[in-house]
Structure formats: structure tokens, C-alpha cells
Scaffold this motif. Structure first.
Motif, PDB file in Angstrom:
ATOM      1  N   THR A 141      15.185  -1.274  -0.766  1.00 56.84           N
ATOM      2  CA  THR A 141      13.807  -1.746  -0.779  1.00 56.84           C
ATOM      3  C   THR A 141      13.776  -3.259  -0.938  1.00 56.84           C
ATOM      4  O   THR A 141      14.208  -3.785  -1.963  1.00 56.84           O
ATOM      5  CB  THR A 141      13.024  -1.105  -1.940  1.00 56.84           C
ATOM      6  OG1 THR A 141      13.116   0.311  -1.834  1.00 56.84           O
ATOM      7  CG2 THR A 141      11.563  -1.528  -1.897  1.00 56.84           C
ATOM      8  N   GLU A 145       8.729  -6.624  -0.343  1.00 56.93           N
ATOM      9  CA  GLU A 145       7.873  -5.444  -0.204  1.00 56.93           C
ATOM     10  C   GLU A 145       7.306  -5.044  -1.561  1.00 56.93           C
ATOM     11  O   GLU A 145       6.152  -4.632  -1.679  1.00 56.93           O
ATOM     12  CB  GLU A 145       8.664  -4.287   0.406  1.00 56.93           C
ATOM     13  CG  GLU A 145       7.825  -3.052   0.692  1.00 56.93           C
ATOM     14  CD  GLU A 145       8.623  -1.930   1.325  1.00 56.93           C
ATOM     15  OE1 GLU A 145       8.187  -0.778   1.229  1.00 56.93           O
ATOM     16  OE2 GLU A 145       9.697  -2.212   1.906  1.00 56.93           O
ATOM     17  N   ASN A 148       4.569  -7.515  -2.437  1.00 55.93           N
ATOM     18  CA  ASN A 148       3.371  -7.268  -1.629  1.00 55.93           C
ATOM     19  C   ASN A 148       2.534  -6.131  -2.209  1.00 55.93           C
ATOM     20  O   ASN A 148       1.306  -6.212  -2.252  1.00 55.93           O
ATOM     21  CB  ASN A 148       3.760  -6.945  -0.181  1.00 55.93           C
ATOM     22  CG  ASN A 148       4.324  -8.148   0.543  1.00 55.93           C
ATOM     23  OD1 ASN A 148       4.070  -9.301   0.159  1.00 55.93           O
ATOM     24  ND2 ASN A 148       5.100  -7.919   1.589  1.00 55.93           N
TER      25      ASN A 148
END
Length: 265
Positions: A141, A145, A148
Motif C-alpha cells: 500500500t 494512498e 489521501n
């Protein structure tokens, strides 16, 4: 639902406590669970027993204490709510299961060392999960991300500032044995099929939200009790085999109390 690369808490439900009137434990022999992995170098069969002996020793030094007795603005319900949100956040980001266990352990370790305001607790939790995600080498991951998704609640600067604070408080020591480390071994000892494996992980994840369980039992007991409770829920003929006793290091009586708590979901 599968827990190979993700954990899903699923709906909360009531499961009645273990009854005492049941069939006695069937006497059996210990199975060599590492025999088939001898030729697999990734299984490190020659070191695995010593590795888990080390985990057992190391878990005592990182046992979570009763920090709620000194925290002034947070309580067990507040913690449960935040941990529940972290479980959902972990699912949405498809984080590895070990990240969730380590992240919540980091959160608890920090709360043992520092007073935290109620409104600050979610930030501490999210940041602890980020630290755990960075720590795991095989994490797929991207950190961006994560930022965000967290941006709805906190800025990137908020999280990075908290990250520095947590790491300083923990002395940059993150190699804690969690229940996940023991689950991997104990599930193998249980010769669990997919249904049982998912049930075990469901129970273990539920333990993360139960402050009384986390502070009262070391990770190895929680992991072993998750296996025992899963055997009961799935109505297995043998609740605790000689193989499980050998590889967990616990007899049946040592895991029953924690198992009862885990089944009160």
C-alpha cells in the motif's frame, strides 16, 4: 471472507460462554507440523522453534499495562470506537493483517507512556497504523494512498508530526511480537481449514477492541485462545489436541478463561 491478506471484522454477534458439561478431551499424539516444510528454505524449520521461544520471552517486555487508570480523557469505550475505525480503515486500504495487529499494539504502547486528549486519540491511532504499514517490508500500500484517505480527517503534516512523537516515545523500537506472529504458528498446529482459519482471525481481531483482554493476557495466550474458541464455535470433537498443547505451550485450562471473553463478541 478470507484473512490471507486482509481481515474483516464482520457483524457483531452474541456467542454464549463455554459450558462446562461436554465430552472429555480425546487423548492423541503430537503431529510434526514442520515435517512437510523441511525442504522449503522460507519455512526456516531448523530455527522456527527457537524463534517462537524468543517471541514468548520478548512478549513479556512489551505487555500492555493498565494505562486507563492514568488516562484522564479517554476510556475503554473511546478506545474501542477508535480501534473499530482502524479496522475499517485497514480493510479499505487492503493492508496486510500483520499491519493491523502491529498498528494497534503501537497505539496501546504509546497510550501506556503518554496522556492523550480524547480528540487526539483518532490521530494517534491513524498514525500508529501508518507506522506499522511502513515497518512491514512486504506492504504493497503506497504511503500517499494512505495520506489521501486520511486527508478527510487530518492533514499530512498532522500525521507526520504525530509519527515523530510516537517514534520518539517508543525509542524507535517497533519489533514487538503481536498475536499475529503466534496465530500463524498456532493455526498451522490446529491443521485449520479455511473456515476455521477465518474464525480464528475473526476472534483475534475482535480481541483488539477489548481493552480488558489486551491488558490481561499476552499475545500468545490471545492467539491460543482464539484457536480454542474457534474449535468450540465450530463444534470440533477435540477442542485442544496434544499437538496444540505442544506448539502453543499451553494446556487447555490456561486458555479457557481468555477464550470465554473472546466468545462474548
Amino acid at each position: 471472507m478470507e484473512f490471507k491478506k486482509r481481515s474483516i471484522l464482520g457483524p457483531r454477534r452474541r456467542i454464549f460462554a463455554v459450558k462446562q458439561h461436554r465430552k472429555p478431551l480425546v487423548v492423541d499424539s503430537v503431529v510434526d507440523i514442520d515435517k512437510k516444510d523441511i525442504k522449503n528454505p522460507l519455512a526456516v524449520v531448523e530455527y522456527v522453534e527457537d524463534l517462537y521461544k524468543f517471541y514468548k520471552l520478548a512478549e513479556t517486555s512489551s505487555q500492555i499495562g493498565d494505562y486507563m487508570s492514568v488516562q484522564t480523557e479517554i476510556d475503554e469505550d473511546t478506545r474501542m470506537s477508535v480501534v473499530g475505525c482502524l479496522v475499517q480503515f485497514h480493510i479499505k486500504l487492503n493492508l496486510a493483517t500483520e499491519v493491523l495487529f502491529l498498528g494497534i499494539h503501537i497505539l496501546d504502547r504509546y497510550l501506556c507512556m503518554n496522556l492523550v486528549a480524547r480528540k487526539e486519540l483518532p490521530l494517534v491511532g491513524l498514525t500508529a497504523l501508518l507506522i506499522a504499514n511502513k515497518y512491514e517490508d512486504d506492504s504493497k500500500t503506497p504511503v500517499e494512498e494512505y495520506f489521501n484517505m486520511a486527508d478527510e480527517f487530518y492533514s499530512k503534516k498532522d500525521i507526520l508530526d504525530m509519527e515523530k512523537l510516537i517514534l520518539r516515545k517508543l525509542g524507535w523500537t517497533l519489533a514487538f511480537p503481536t498475536a499475529y506472529h503466534f496465530l500463524v504458528r498456532f493455526i498451522k498446529a490446529a491443521e485449520a481449514d479455511k473456515e476455521m482459519e477465518n474464525t480464528i482471525f475473526l476472534l483475534a481481531v475482535s480481541s483488539l477492541m477489548q481493552y480488558e483482554v489486551i491488558k490481561s493476557y499476552p499475545p500468545s495466550i490471545i492467539a491460543a485462545s482464539s484457536v480454542y474458541a474457534a474449535n468450540w464455535i465450530l463444534k470440533k470433537t477435540t477442542l485442544w489436541s496434544a499437538t496444540l498443547q505442544h506448539y502453543t505451550g499451553f494446556c487447555e485450562s490456561q486458555v479457557m478463561e481468555c477464550s470465554k471473553r473472546l466468545m462474548k463478541i
